[in-house]
Each structure stands twice: as C-alpha cells, then as structure tokens.
Design a protein around this motif. Structure first.
Motif, PDB file in Angstrom:
ATOM      1  N   ILE A   1      -9.172 -14.493  26.319  1.00 19.68           N
ATOM      2  CA  ILE A   1     -10.368 -15.213  25.817  1.00 19.68           C
ATOM      3  C   ILE A   1     -10.234 -14.508  24.284  1.00 19.68           C
ATOM      4  N   ILE A   2      -9.844 -13.571  24.157  1.00 16.81           N
ATOM      5  CA  ILE A   2      -9.556 -13.239  23.158  1.00 16.81           C
ATOM      6  C   ILE A   2      -8.460 -13.382  21.461  1.00 16.81           C
ATOM      7  N   PRO A   3      -7.415 -14.092  21.774  1.00 15.06           N
ATOM      8  CA  PRO A   3      -6.685 -14.450  21.337  1.00 15.06           C
ATOM      9  C   PRO A   3      -7.361 -15.834  20.694  1.00 15.06           C
ATOM     10  N   VAL A   4      -7.543 -16.541  21.705  1.00 17.19           N
ATOM     11  CA  VAL A   4      -7.680 -18.503  21.431  1.00 17.19           C
ATOM     12  C   VAL A   4      -9.192 -18.051  20.982  1.00 17.19           C
ATOM     13  N   GLY A   5     -10.447 -16.926  20.263  1.00 12.68           N
ATOM     14  CA  GLY A   5     -10.965 -16.632  19.067  1.00 12.68           C
ATOM     15  C   GLY A   5     -10.681 -16.846  17.516  1.00 12.68           C
ATOM     16  N   VAL A   6      -9.262 -15.576  17.800  1.00 18.37           N
ATOM     17  CA  VAL A   6      -8.147 -15.430  16.908  1.00 18.37           C
ATOM     18  C   VAL A   6      -7.450 -16.623  15.837  1.00 18.37           C
ATOM     19  N   SER A   7      -7.192 -17.583  17.080  1.00 20.81           N
ATOM     20  CA  SER A   7      -6.488 -18.526  17.040  1.00 20.81           C
ATOM     21  C   SER A   7      -7.539 -19.980  15.921  1.00 20.81           C
ATOM     22  N   VAL A   8      -8.538 -19.736  16.016  1.00 22.83           N
ATOM     23  CA  VAL A   8     -10.144 -20.355  16.283  1.00 22.83           C
ATOM     24  C   VAL A   8     -10.157 -20.130  14.962  1.00 22.83           C
ATOM     25  N   TYR A   9     -10.098 -19.063  14.734  1.00 20.12           N
ATOM     26  CA  TYR A   9     -10.644 -18.212  12.726  1.00 20.12           C
ATOM     27  C   TYR A   9      -8.996 -18.483  12.001  1.00 20.12           C
ATOM     28  N   SER A  10      -7.649 -17.975  12.543  1.00 19.74           N
ATOM     29  CA  SER A  10      -6.783 -18.299  11.620  1.00 19.74           C
ATOM     30  C   SER A  10      -6.278 -19.790  11.863  1.00 19.74           C
ATOM     31  N   SER A  11      -6.890 -21.006  11.885  1.00 20.90           N
ATOM     32  CA  SER A  11      -6.548 -21.665  12.273  1.00 20.90           C
ATOM     33  C   SER A  11      -7.585 -22.937  11.028  1.00 20.90           C
ATOM     34  N   LEU A  12      -8.965 -22.505  10.699  1.00 20.84           N
ATOM     35  CA  LEU A  12      -9.875 -22.521   9.768  1.00 20.84           C
ATOM     36  C   LEU A  12     -10.131 -22.456   8.673  1.00 20.84           C
ATOM     37  N   LEU A  13      -9.812 -20.780   8.610  1.00 22.25           N
ATOM     38  CA  LEU A  13      -9.788 -20.267   7.276  1.00 22.25           C
ATOM     39  C   LEU A  13      -8.653 -19.288   6.570  1.00 22.25           C
ATOM     40  N   PHE A  14      -8.177 -18.547   7.581  1.00 21.98           N
ATOM     41  CA  PHE A  14      -6.931 -17.829   7.275  1.00 21.98           C
ATOM     42  C   PHE A  14      -6.452 -19.044   6.465  1.00 21.98           C
ATOM     43  N   GLY A  15      -5.718 -20.030   7.689  1.00 21.11           N
ATOM     44  CA  GLY A  15      -4.597 -21.068   7.996  1.00 21.11           C
ATOM     45  C   GLY A  15      -4.806 -21.970   6.512  1.00 21.11           C
ATOM     46  N   PRO A  16      -6.248 -22.313   6.665  1.00 23.36           N
ATOM     47  CA  PRO A  16      -5.919 -23.349   5.000  1.00 23.36           C
ATOM     48  C   PRO A  16      -5.929 -22.375   4.230  1.00 23.36           C
ATOM     49  N   ALA A  17      -6.358 -21.523   3.966  1.00 24.12           N
ATOM     50  CA  ALA A  17      -6.303 -20.314   3.168  1.00 24.12           C
ATOM     51  C   ALA A  17      -5.567 -20.052   2.717  1.00 24.12           C
ATOM     52  N   LEU A  18      -4.560 -19.695   3.553  1.00 25.72           N
ATOM     53  CA  LEU A  18      -2.938 -19.505   2.648  1.00 25.72           C
ATOM     54  C   LEU A  18      -1.918 -20.501   2.558  1.00 25.72           C
ATOM     55  N   HIS A  19      -2.376 -22.202   3.328  1.00 26.40           N
ATOM     56  CA  HIS A  19      -1.246 -22.909   2.970  1.00 26.40           C
ATOM     57  C   HIS A  19      -1.362 -23.764   1.101  1.00 26.40           C
ATOM     58  N   VAL A  20      -2.945 -22.910   0.934  1.00 24.28           N
ATOM     59  CA  VAL A  20      -3.160 -23.845  -0.658  1.00 24.28           C
ATOM     60  C   VAL A  20      -1.577 -23.336  -0.714  1.00 24.28           C
ATOM     61  N   PRO A  21      -1.313 -21.650  -1.390  1.00 26.35           N
ATOM     62  CA  PRO A  21      -0.176 -21.415  -2.438  1.00 26.35           C
ATOM     63  C   PRO A  21       1.489 -21.975  -1.645  1.00 26.35           C
ATOM     64  N   VAL A  22       1.418 -22.010  -0.556  1.00 21.23           N
ATOM     65  CA  VAL A  22       2.491 -22.683   0.053  1.00 21.23           C
ATOM     66  C   VAL A  22       2.720 -23.833  -0.443  1.00 21.23           C
ATOM     67  N   LYS A  23       1.859 -25.001  -0.659  1.00 19.13           N
ATOM     68  CA  LYS A  23       1.398 -26.173  -0.699  1.00 19.13           C
ATOM     69  C   LYS A  23       2.120 -26.782  -1.691  1.00 19.13           C
ATOM     70  N   THR A  24       1.453 -25.961  -3.165  1.00 16.34           N
ATOM     71  CA  THR A  24       0.978 -25.581  -4.288  1.00 16.34           C
ATOM     72  C   THR A  24       2.414 -25.455  -4.396  1.00 16.34           C
ATOM     73  N   ALA A  25       3.107 -24.237  -4.541  1.00 15.30           N
ATOM     74  CA  ALA A  25       4.882 -24.362  -4.609  1.00 15.30           C
ATOM     75  C   ALA A  25       5.787 -25.599  -3.782  1.00 15.30           C
ATOM     76  N   PHE A  26       5.167 -25.683  -3.290  1.00 15.85           N
ATOM     77  CA  PHE A  26       6.520 -26.834  -2.735  1.00 15.85           C
ATOM     78  C   PHE A  26       6.110 -28.308  -3.275  1.00 15.85           C
TER      79      PHE A  26
END
Length: 343
Positions: free
Chosen positions: A294-319
């Motif tokens: 269940i640990i990695p499932v919780g990590v993926s929720v954090y990643s997809s909702l918080l870390f991922g969107p914030a990380l994708h902003v500079p990536v999308k901006t550059a592209f």
C-alpha cells in the motif's frame, strides 16, 4: 495570508522527495532492507516421516509429542513449528531455534526422537536378516538469511522494460513532454517507496522490495496516464492565452476524483489479498506483504496530484515555446514559398 498553491510548490516537493530518497539510499547501503521475516539466522531441527507414520493412528501427533518431550528434557525451546508435506508421500516437522542453541542439546534431542520413532513405528515384518528401514529421519543444521540479489535484478529489469513500453505509449499518444514527466515520476515513485521501506525497517520477505518497486511503477504510470487523459481533455477547451501553470492546475483538479478511485481500487485488491493470505498462511512476512504494497500506492497518489503537476509545468512551458517557435518558423517558410510561386 493566502496559502501557496500546490502547483507552485515544486521546490518543497523536491526537498521532501530528496530527503526520503537519500535517507533510504544511505540506510539501504548500510543495513539493506529488513528481511528478518524471510528466514532468521538460527538452527533448524527437521523430522521427516514417511507414509507409515501418516497412516498410523495418531502417528503425526505422537511424533510431535515426542519432539516436544525431547526438547523439554534437554532444556531447549523453539521459535516456530511447521508441518510441511513432501513432494511424494509423508511430510516433515520443522522446528526453528535461536543461533545460540546448544548443539549438544539438539544432538541429544535428535537421539531421543530417533529412539522413540524406531520403537513406535518399527516394521512388524522386519526380521534379523531383513533389518527394518527407519520411517523417520531426524537432523538439524544452521540456517542463514539468503540473498535474493540475482532474482531482484531480474525482477527490476522486467519492471524497467514494462515501464519503458508504457512510456513509449504515453509519448505517442500524449507527447514527448508527458512521457518525460512520466519517466521522472516513475523513477521517483520507485525510489521513494523503497526509501520508505528502508527507513521504516518493516520486516519483509526477500522478494518484497522488488514487488514494492513493481507496484510503485505500475501505480505511478497508471495515475500519470489518468492525468494525461484529463490534461488533453482540458487543454482542448482552454484558450491559447492560458499559461501552462493555469492549464495544468485546472486539469489536475478534474483528475483528483479518478485518481482517488484508482488508488482505492488497488488498496481494496491488496486488502482482499491480505485476508486470503491471513487465512491460508501463518507467516508474518506473508501477511505483511500486501500491506507493505500500500506504501507505493500512497506515494503514487502524492506524486500524481502534487509533485507531478508541479514538475510538468516547466516541461510543458518549454515544449510550448518550442512548438510556438517551430510553428512561426514553419509559417514564415510557407508564406515565402507562396510568394515565390506567385512571382
């Protein structure tokens, strides 16, 4: 005072992830994972019996009582006891002792059990010329924790290949930028989940870290795929003047409910698996395994909702900048070609 929006908190998410991952790497390098649930260092006392003992009235129970009596007489006590069936007929009683258990005491217990078995389960048809074949074999040996390094590497390679295939699909359907972010999140989630496993020192079986990594990779890619689908739907309805930050924040909000449902579905499946193992197995390591996953499932929720969107902003901006520049350049070239054709 206004609370800072999660989409703008990329440095904080990077700091949190870096601390967990680095601490996990250091603890893993020093101590490894806590695989004490797999097989503890100690001594194993094994009593193998054949079909004659099985068909005898209360034969197995009598053999177990003889072992208990032999251990008590010699002042030793075991940690666990297991009655395992062999590949053909018969079975084996397995007792585990601490590593400092006296070899002399174990040897005397072995002799006592052998003597009891010879008297109790002797072949009635045996004669002096045709010596009886023993129906019980007793032995003890030292056991050590086993390393699953080779198996772990093979499992890791299989997980990596599956992740690459999934990311190629993301790149084809949603663009290279989404695939790059997905790759970063996949690696991040695997390391983050394994870091938590190393830091918390949860006792697990030797193969569990590989499974935890596989679950982290699967759930990470699944939830990022959900985000990608929501972003594509959302971007179609947004004007070009909307910034990458605003566009991703809006689409991320629409993906929350679906991601929570996906995480809940995985958690329910693991809970059902836990109940099945609890009923069918008495092993602590086996019961903890689905719960640990269940640990990695919780990590993926954090990643997809918080870390991922914030990380994708500079990536999308550059592209987006690259696409805009390429579009203008292509437009000018097309216009110049038309003018040349008219001339």
């Amino acid at each position: 005072m206004m609370t800072k929006r999660p989409i703008k908190m990329l440095p904080i998410w990077i700091a949190i992830s870096s601390v967990i991952i680095l601490a996990g790497i250091i603890l893993f390098a020093l101590l490894g994972f806590n695989t004490s649930a797999d097989r503890n260092d100690g001594k194993t006392f094994e009593v193998e019996y054949d079909v004659e003992v099985e068909i005898a009235e209360n034969g197995i129970k009598m053999l177990q009582d003889a072992c208990e009596a032999a251990f008590k007489t010699n002042g030793i006590s075991y940690f666990t006891q297991q009655d395992a069936k062999t590949e053909t007929v018969g079975g084996k009683l397995i007792y585990t002792f601490s590593a400092n258990t006296s070899d002399t005491a174990l040897g005397q217990a072995k002799a006592a059990v052998e003597s009891f078995a010879k008297e109790t389960f002797a072949d009635k048809d045996a004669t002096e010329e045709n010596e009886d074949i023993p129906h019980v074999y007793v032995g003890y040996h030292v056991s050590y924790n086993k390393s699953f390094t080779e198996s772990a590497w093979r499992g890791a390679v299989a997980v990596a290949v599956g992740a690459v295939v999934a990311l190629v699909y993301v790149a084809i359907r949603f663009g290279i930028g989404s695939a790059l972010t997905g790759l970063t999140l996949c690696v991040h989630d695997v390391l983050f989940a394994l870091g938590i496993l190393a830091i918390t020192r949860i006792p697990v079986l030797g193969f569990v870290p590989v499974i935890v990594g596989a679950v982290a990779a699967f759930s990470s890619l699944l939830m990022w795929l959900i985000q990608c689908m929501k972003m594509r739907e959302s971007f179609k309805n947004q004007p070009e003047t909307v910034s990458a930050e605003e566009a991703i924040e809006l689409s991320s909000k629409t993906a929350q409910k679906t991601i929570y449902f996906a995480a809940a579905g995985i958690a329910i499946a693991l809970a059902i698996f836990t109940v099945a193992l609890a009923i069918g197995s008495g092993s602590i390591g086996a019961i903890l395994f689905p719960l640990v996953c269940i640990i990695p499932v919780g990590v993926s929720v954090y990643s997809s909702l918080l870390f991922g969107p914030a990380l994708h902003v500079p990536v999308k901006t550059a592209f987006d900048k690259f696409k805009s520049k390429h579009k203008r350049r292509f437009g000018r070239a097309k216009a110049e070609k038309k003018q040349e054709e008219k001339a």
